[in-house]
Design a protein around this motif. Structure first.
Motif, PDB file in Angstrom:
ATOM      1  N   SER A   1       0.864  -1.164   0.000  1.00 50.77           N
ATOM      2  CA  SER A   1       0.000   0.000   0.000  1.00 50.77           C
ATOM      3  C   SER A   1       0.909   1.226   0.000  1.00 50.77           C
ATOM      4  CB  SER A   1      -0.888  -0.012   1.253  1.00 50.77           C
ATOM      5  OG  SER A   1      -1.903   0.955   1.167  1.00 50.77           O
TER       6      SER A   1
ATOM      7  N   SER B   1       3.065  -5.929   9.718  1.00 48.84           N
ATOM      8  CA  SER B   1       2.531  -4.697   9.137  1.00 48.84           C
ATOM      9  C   SER B   1       3.415  -3.549   9.604  1.00 48.84           C
ATOM     10  CB  SER B   1       1.076  -4.479   9.584  1.00 48.84           C
ATOM     11  OG  SER B   1       0.589  -3.249   9.095  1.00 48.84           O
TER      12      SER B   1
ATOM     13  N   LEU C   1      -3.397  -3.721   9.242  1.00 51.59           N
ATOM     14  CA  LEU C   1      -3.299  -3.990   7.808  1.00 51.59           C
ATOM     15  C   LEU C   1      -4.677  -3.984   7.150  1.00 51.59           C
ATOM     16  CD1 LEU C   1      -0.934  -6.549   6.164  1.00 51.59           C
ATOM     17  CD2 LEU C   1      -3.316  -6.483   5.485  1.00 51.59           C
TER      18      LEU C   1
ATOM     19  N   GLN D   1       3.695   1.675   2.663  1.00 53.37           N
ATOM     20  CA  GLN D   1       3.716   0.609   3.659  1.00 53.37           C
ATOM     21  C   GLN D   1       3.576  -0.763   3.014  1.00 53.37           C
ATOM     22  OE1 GLN D   1       0.557   1.803   6.277  1.00 53.37           O
ATOM     23  NE2 GLN D   1      -0.863   2.160   4.621  1.00 53.37           N
ATOM     24  N   THR D   2       4.156  -1.753   3.671  1.00 55.29           N
ATOM     25  CA  THR D   2       4.121  -3.126   3.190  1.00 55.29           C
ATOM     26  C   THR D   2       3.778  -4.051   4.346  1.00 55.29           C
ATOM     27  OG1 THR D   2       5.776  -2.699   1.475  1.00 55.29           O
ATOM     28  CG2 THR D   2       5.453  -4.984   2.118  1.00 55.29           C
ATOM     29  N   GLY D   3       3.017  -5.076   4.050  1.00 56.00           N
ATOM     30  CA  GLY D   3       2.650  -6.028   5.087  1.00 56.00           C
ATOM     31  C   GLY D   3       2.482  -7.424   4.526  1.00 56.00           C
TER      32      GLY D   3
ATOM     33  N   TRP E   1      -6.076  -0.620   5.871  1.00 56.48           N
ATOM     34  CA  TRP E   1      -5.469   0.110   4.757  1.00 56.48           C
ATOM     35  C   TRP E   1      -6.507   0.388   3.683  1.00 56.48           C
ATOM     36  CZ3 TRP E   1      -0.185  -2.878   3.957  1.00 56.48           C
ATOM     37  CH2 TRP E   1       0.605  -2.675   5.091  1.00 56.48           C
TER      38      TRP E   1
END
Length: 371
Positions: free
Chosen positions: A40, A59, A71, A43-45, A74
């Motif tokens: 996103s 997350s 998460l 950000q990464t999860g 998002w």
């Protein structure tokens, strides 16, 4: 619903306009083992699933349940399912049903701002990405969990076909010279291949009109017959009523069903005395305001269900729901008493003379009733 796909039948492809919570739910129902990697903006999860259980989530700098709930809030992004490594960190030990119910409740709490305007924190349909190794029945369920119109194009070595999703229901299917249910069932027998989802239209012929839940149950029977594993007992079970089928399910299966079921099934499940099943029903994203009002009026529901209805800002704005809660002897006194001042004169009068209601609530209504 437990899914049984033809052995070895797995498809990979892209899908748009879905919610992460729906992808997680279908992965759990299908008892899949994979990583859902999400990118996103900024950000990464990752969500790690092992045999349908959410075992670990990352997350940003948050892990476990905290990371999972963050998460799912998002707003948009891209995802991809990846193979699960042999060794995985375990940071979550709760059942996936509990996690999804909590995620939905957190979303509802953040779903409206102070002035009642929709919040950007609501669970979003703005995700797209690639799914690897998913069964076609699971893909159809994922596509039906919202009201997005789309066409799923299926391609394998044995056939090509299309499934049209309209308003969250399967409205049409076609492969070769077949259309409707016959085509839908034929498509589900396809060998491993690929799929792509495209924007759909509500226009065109409607050749399938049964709810998708019932259609997939029929599909399971068809696939069993096609694979030769159906027996006499299964044939006899076809005559069972929906109530009988639900009564035979285990609690975990009922909870899963409650979160995606149609109105008829929700009504049956709401009569179950188990609190988690009732909570799962009101957490179903398809539940209507009229259903919630009826549940708020019922004296058979668990008081936790009434608490959750009262805590929902969107539901509590509706007068029939406030009246049902204030008039229900099962509603916690503190909640009912708080709602009494929001009622009209006639309803205050009725509550003040209702002998089944708590004296505290009745006295509050009496104070506010016109002399």
């Amino acid at each position: 619903m437990d899914h049984v796909q033809v052995a070895g039948s797995r498809f990979s492809g892209t899908i748009e306009y879905i919610r992460l919570i729906d992808l997680v739910q279908v992965s759990c129902l299908a008892k899949m083992s994979h990583i859902i990697k999400v990118d996103s903006p900024g950000q990464t999860g990752c969500v790690y699933l092992d045999s349908g259980n959410v075992v670990h989530v990352e997350s940003g700098d948050k892990i476990g349940e905290e990371g999972f709930f963050e998460l799912l809030q998002w707003e948009s992004g891209r995802f991809e399912t990846l193979p699960l490594p042999e060794e995985v960190t375990v940071s979550i030990n709760r059942p996936w049903e509990y996690l999804l119910i909590q995620a939905i409740n957190l979303s509802k709490e953040k779903g409206t701002g102070e002035e009642g305007a929709p919040s950007a924190q609501s669970l979003s349909h703005s995700f797209w990405g690639k799914i690897n190794e998913i069964g076609l029945t699971d893909l159809v369920q994922l596509a039906c969990l919202d009201s997005v119109d789309r066409v799923i194009e299926i391609s394998s070595e044995t056939l090509t076909g299309t499934i049209h999703i309209r308003g969250g229901q399967v409205g049409h299917a076609q492969t070769g010279g077949l259309m409707g249910r016959e085509a839908f069932f034929k498509i589900l027998t396809a060998d491993s291949g690929s799929f792509v989802t495209l924007p759909g239209s509500i226009e065109g012929d409607v050749t399938i009109s049964v709810p998708w839940e019932h259609l997939l149950i029929e599909a399971m029977r068809f696939l069993d017959e096609a694979s030769g594993v159906i027996d006499k007992e299964q044939v006899e079970n076809r005559a069972e009523t929906l109530l009988q089928k639900i009564q035979k399910k285990k609690m975990a299966e009922k909870i899963r069903l409650a979160m995606t079921a149609d109105k008829e099934t929700r009504t049956i499940l709401m009569r179950d005395s188990n609190r988690m099943i009732q909570v799962a029903v009101i957490s179903n994203p398809k539940i209507t305001d009229s259903e919630v009002a009826a549940i708020a009026h019922s004296r058979q529901v668990d008081d936790e269900v009434l608490r959750r209805i009262a805590a929902d800002k969107e539901w509590i704005r509706l007068y029939p729901i406030r009246l049902a809660l204030a008039s229900n002897p099962k509603t916690p006194v503190a909640i009912a008493r708080k709602l009494v001042p929001t009622l009209n004169r006639q309803d205050l009068k009725n509550i003040s003379s209702n002998k089944s209601i708590s004296t505290v609530v009745a006295n509050e209504a009496r104070k506010l009733s016109p002399k």
